[in-house]
Design a protein around this motif. Structure first.
Motif, mmCIF file in Angstrom:
data_model
loop_
_atom_site.group_PDB
_atom_site.id
_atom_site.type_symbol
_atom_site.label_atom_id
_atom_site.label_comp_id
_atom_site.label_asym_id
_atom_site.label_seq_id
_atom_site.Cartn_x
_atom_site.Cartn_y
_atom_site.Cartn_z
ATOM 1 N N LEU A 57 -101.570 -97.075 -36.044
ATOM 2 C CA LEU A 57 -101.132 -96.278 -34.892
ATOM 3 C C LEU A 57 -101.048 -94.798 -35.245
ATOM 4 O O LEU A 57 -101.418 -93.926 -34.449
ATOM 5 C CB LEU A 57 -99.777 -96.777 -34.397
ATOM 6 N N ALA A 58 -100.556 -94.517 -36.463
ATOM 7 C CA ALA A 58 -100.472 -93.125 -36.908
ATOM 8 C C ALA A 58 -101.850 -92.508 -37.017
ATOM 9 O O ALA A 58 -102.063 -91.342 -36.670
ATOM 10 C CB ALA A 58 -99.742 -93.053 -38.249
ATOM 11 N N GLY A 59 -102.831 -93.295 -37.510
ATOM 12 C CA GLY A 59 -104.197 -92.793 -37.626
ATOM 13 C C GLY A 59 -104.788 -92.445 -36.277
ATOM 14 O O GLY A 59 -105.399 -91.376 -36.106
ATOM 15 N N VAL A 60 -104.603 -93.348 -35.299
ATOM 16 C CA VAL A 60 -105.111 -93.083 -33.947
ATOM 17 C C VAL A 60 -104.425 -91.858 -33.355
ATOM 18 O O VAL A 60 -105.066 -90.991 -32.741
ATOM 19 C CB VAL A 60 -104.891 -94.308 -33.042
ATOM 20 N N GLY A 61 -103.120 -91.770 -33.559
ATOM 21 C CA GLY A 61 -102.377 -90.622 -33.045
ATOM 22 C C GLY A 61 -102.814 -89.310 -33.671
ATOM 23 O O GLY A 61 -102.938 -88.286 -32.984
ATOM 24 N N MET A 62 -103.069 -89.333 -34.983
ATOM 25 C CA MET A 62 -103.508 -88.118 -35.668
ATOM 26 C C MET A 62 -104.874 -87.653 -35.165
ATOM 27 O O MET A 62 -105.094 -86.458 -34.935
ATOM 28 C CB MET A 62 -103.569 -88.365 -37.180
ATOM 29 N N ILE A 63 -105.791 -88.609 -34.985
ATOM 30 C CA ILE A 63 -107.123 -88.243 -34.486
ATOM 31 C C ILE A 63 -107.033 -87.646 -33.091
ATOM 32 O O ILE A 63 -107.680 -86.636 -32.776
ATOM 33 C CB ILE A 63 -108.044 -89.474 -34.490
ATOM 34 N N PHE A 64 -106.204 -88.260 -32.230
ATOM 35 C CA PHE A 64 -106.024 -87.741 -30.872
ATOM 36 C C PHE A 64 -105.391 -86.351 -30.897
ATOM 37 O O PHE A 64 -105.785 -85.460 -30.132
ATOM 38 C CB PHE A 64 -105.166 -88.700 -30.057
ATOM 39 N N ALA A 65 -104.413 -86.175 -31.787
ATOM 40 C CA ALA A 65 -103.743 -84.877 -31.896
ATOM 41 C C ALA A 65 -104.714 -83.796 -32.361
ATOM 42 O O ALA A 65 -104.688 -82.661 -31.863
ATOM 43 C CB ALA A 65 -102.559 -84.976 -32.858
ATOM 44 N N VAL A 66 -105.578 -84.142 -33.319
ATOM 45 C CA VAL A 66 -106.583 -83.177 -33.784
ATOM 46 C C VAL A 66 -107.512 -82.789 -32.634
ATOM 47 O O VAL A 66 -107.880 -81.625 -32.464
ATOM 48 C CB VAL A 66 -107.378 -83.756 -34.962
ATOM 49 N N GLY A 67 -107.906 -83.803 -31.826
ATOM 50 C CA GLY A 67 -108.760 -83.505 -30.680
ATOM 51 C C GLY A 67 -108.102 -82.551 -29.703
ATOM 52 O O GLY A 67 -108.755 -81.645 -29.170
ATOM 53 N N LEU A 68 -106.801 -82.725 -29.479
ATOM 54 C CA LEU A 68 -106.076 -81.810 -28.596
ATOM 55 C C LEU A 68 -105.983 -80.416 -29.184
ATOM 56 O O LEU A 68 -106.192 -79.411 -28.494
ATOM 57 C CB LEU A 68 -104.664 -82.352 -28.326
ATOM 58 N N LEU A 69 -105.673 -80.351 -30.485
ATOM 59 C CA LEU A 69 -105.531 -79.041 -31.131
ATOM 60 C C LEU A 69 -106.853 -78.279 -31.161
ATOM 61 O O LEU A 69 -106.874 -77.048 -31.057
ATOM 62 C CB LEU A 69 -105.003 -79.225 -32.553
ATOM 63 N N MET A 70 -107.957 -79.008 -31.297
ATOM 64 C CA MET A 70 -109.258 -78.355 -31.358
ATOM 65 C C MET A 70 -109.663 -77.727 -30.031
ATOM 66 O O MET A 70 -110.652 -76.992 -29.961
ATOM 67 C CB MET A 70 -110.328 -79.351 -31.801
ATOM 68 N N GLN A 71 -108.905 -78.005 -28.989
ATOM 69 C CA GLN A 71 -109.178 -77.377 -27.700
ATOM 70 C C GLN A 71 -108.542 -75.998 -27.586
ATOM 71 O O GLN A 71 -108.785 -75.285 -26.613
ATOM 72 C CB GLN A 71 -108.671 -78.279 -26.569
ATOM 73 N N THR A 72 -107.720 -75.631 -28.567
ATOM 74 C CA THR A 72 -107.087 -74.311 -28.558
ATOM 75 C C THR A 72 -107.910 -73.331 -29.395
ATOM 76 O O THR A 72 -108.526 -73.707 -30.388
ATOM 77 C CB THR A 72 -105.661 -74.382 -29.122
ATOM 78 N N TRP A 73 -107.896 -72.070 -28.977
ATOM 79 C CA TRP A 73 -108.716 -71.047 -29.631
ATOM 80 C C TRP A 73 -108.266 -70.824 -31.074
ATOM 81 O O TRP A 73 -109.102 -70.713 -31.971
ATOM 82 C CB TRP A 73 -108.612 -69.741 -28.857
ATOM 83 N N VAL A 75 -106.705 -72.789 -33.289
ATOM 84 C CA VAL A 75 -107.039 -73.878 -34.214
ATOM 85 C C VAL A 75 -108.543 -73.916 -34.470
ATOM 86 O O VAL A 75 -108.988 -74.161 -35.592
ATOM 87 C CB VAL A 75 -106.545 -75.225 -33.650
ATOM 88 N N ARG A 76 -109.338 -73.678 -33.434
ATOM 89 C CA ARG A 76 -110.796 -73.648 -33.623
ATOM 90 C C ARG A 76 -111.190 -72.552 -34.599
ATOM 91 O O ARG A 76 -112.072 -72.740 -35.439
ATOM 92 C CB ARG A 76 -111.508 -73.453 -32.286
ATOM 93 N N ARG A 77 -110.549 -71.407 -34.494
ATOM 94 C CA ARG A 77 -110.857 -70.303 -35.407
ATOM 95 C C ARG A 77 -110.484 -70.657 -36.840
ATOM 96 O O ARG A 77 -111.248 -70.395 -37.778
ATOM 97 C CB ARG A 77 -110.115 -69.043 -34.972
ATOM 98 N N LEU A 78 -109.314 -71.272 -37.030
ATOM 99 C CA LEU A 78 -108.894 -71.687 -38.370
ATOM 100 C C LEU A 78 -109.854 -72.734 -38.937
ATOM 101 O O LEU A 78 -110.210 -72.700 -40.125
ATOM 102 C CB LEU A 78 -107.473 -72.242 -38.323
ATOM 103 N N PHE A 79 -110.274 -73.656 -38.096
ATOM 104 C CA PHE A 79 -111.213 -74.687 -38.542
ATOM 105 C C PHE A 79 -112.547 -74.062 -38.935
ATOM 106 O O PHE A 79 -113.160 -74.460 -39.938
ATOM 107 C CB PHE A 79 -111.417 -75.711 -37.425
ATOM 108 N N GLU A 80 -113.008 -73.090 -38.169
ATOM 109 C CA GLU A 80 -114.273 -72.429 -38.485
ATOM 110 C C GLU A 80 -114.196 -71.701 -39.824
ATOM 111 O O GLU A 80 -115.151 -71.715 -40.607
ATOM 112 C CB GLU A 80 -114.647 -71.449 -37.371
ATOM 113 N N LEU A 81 -113.034 -71.063 -40.097
ATOM 114 C CA LEU A 81 -112.868 -70.385 -41.385
ATOM 115 C C LEU A 81 -112.897 -71.389 -42.531
ATOM 116 O O LEU A 81 -113.541 -71.159 -43.562
ATOM 117 C CB LEU A 81 -111.544 -69.608 -41.388
ATOM 118 N N GLY A 82 -112.185 -72.520 -42.366
ATOM 119 C CA GLY A 82 -112.203 -73.550 -43.403
ATOM 120 C C GLY A 82 -113.588 -74.156 -43.585
ATOM 121 O O GLY A 82 -114.003 -74.458 -44.711
ATOM 122 N N GLU A 83 -114.317 -74.301 -42.489
ATOM 123 C CA GLU A 83 -115.664 -74.861 -42.566
ATOM 124 C C GLU A 83 -116.600 -73.923 -43.316
ATOM 125 O O GLU A 83 -117.455 -74.371 -44.088
ATOM 126 C CB GLU A 83 -116.183 -75.126 -41.153
#
Length: 210
Positions: A57-73, A75-83
């Protein structure tokens, strides 16, 4: 009598094996998530608060939470820098880049031209190979690997992981009105599975590639 028994047994095998294989994969993924995340939860929570399945359940919740966070500008910018950092590391950039591009290609949200389903004509024959158009512009490759108007097509193999990337003239490639999922299912099952394409004439890529 012997043939009837054999056909009945084969029907049972063809019915049971796909179901068992699918269930095995699902159970393996769930057990892996439970083992990893469940162990972390046990270390944080008291023993009476933890129950089996909480890790999944925690795994499913974490994946869903990441999907929600990736919709914000932000978090997307931070992810792009890490990538960008990952894509500068030797070996890591090769593995990560390949996995990212593969899953992005077959994502239902992908709208890129790369990965269009095509049929490749084998010169001198009436054979057609079903594959995926990966690149229409080969200008960045060494001149010995292509000529003007050539394209790169990926041809997966049936019943196994693997395939070939071939460079062919654009005139030898014809678009197929299939989704990527339908084409991959058709290829991996050697034509046994896959929805029939709707009617409509197929036009060569020769006029649009080059």
């Amino acid at each position: 009598m012997r043939k009837a028994i054999g056909r009945t047994f084969l029907t049972g095998v063809l019915t049971v094996v796909p179901v068992v294989a699918t269930l095995y994969l699902v159970v393996w993924l769930a057990a892996t998530a439970e083992t990893f995340l469940g162990g972390l939860l046990k270390a944080v929570l008291s023993e009476h608060l933890y129950f089996y399945g909480m890790g999944m359940l925690a795994g499913v919740g974490m994946i869903f939470a990441v999907g929600l966070l990736m919709q914000t500008w932000a978090v997307r910018r931070l992810f792009e820098l890490g990538e960008r950092l990952l894509l500068r590391m030797p070996l890591v950039k090769t593995v990560y880049g390949a996995v990212r591009d593969f899953f992005g290609l077959f994502s239902s949200e992908s709208r890129t031209a790369a990965g269009r389903v095509v049929a490749v004509e084998v010169p001198g024959t009436e054979l057609r190979l079903v594959g995926f158009l990966m690149r229409e512009d080969l200008s960045g490759l060494p001149a010995e690997l292509h000529e003007n108007g050539w394209v790169a097509v990926y041809l997966p193999m049936s019943y196994q992981v693997g395939g070939y990337t071939v460079l062919v003239p654009g005139s030898a490639v014809t678009p197929v009105p299939w989704s990527r999922e339908e084409a991959m299912r058709f290829i991996l099952t050697a034509g046994l599975s896959g929805a029939s394409a709707d009617g409509g004439a197929q036009q060569p890529l020769g006029g649009s590639v080059g």
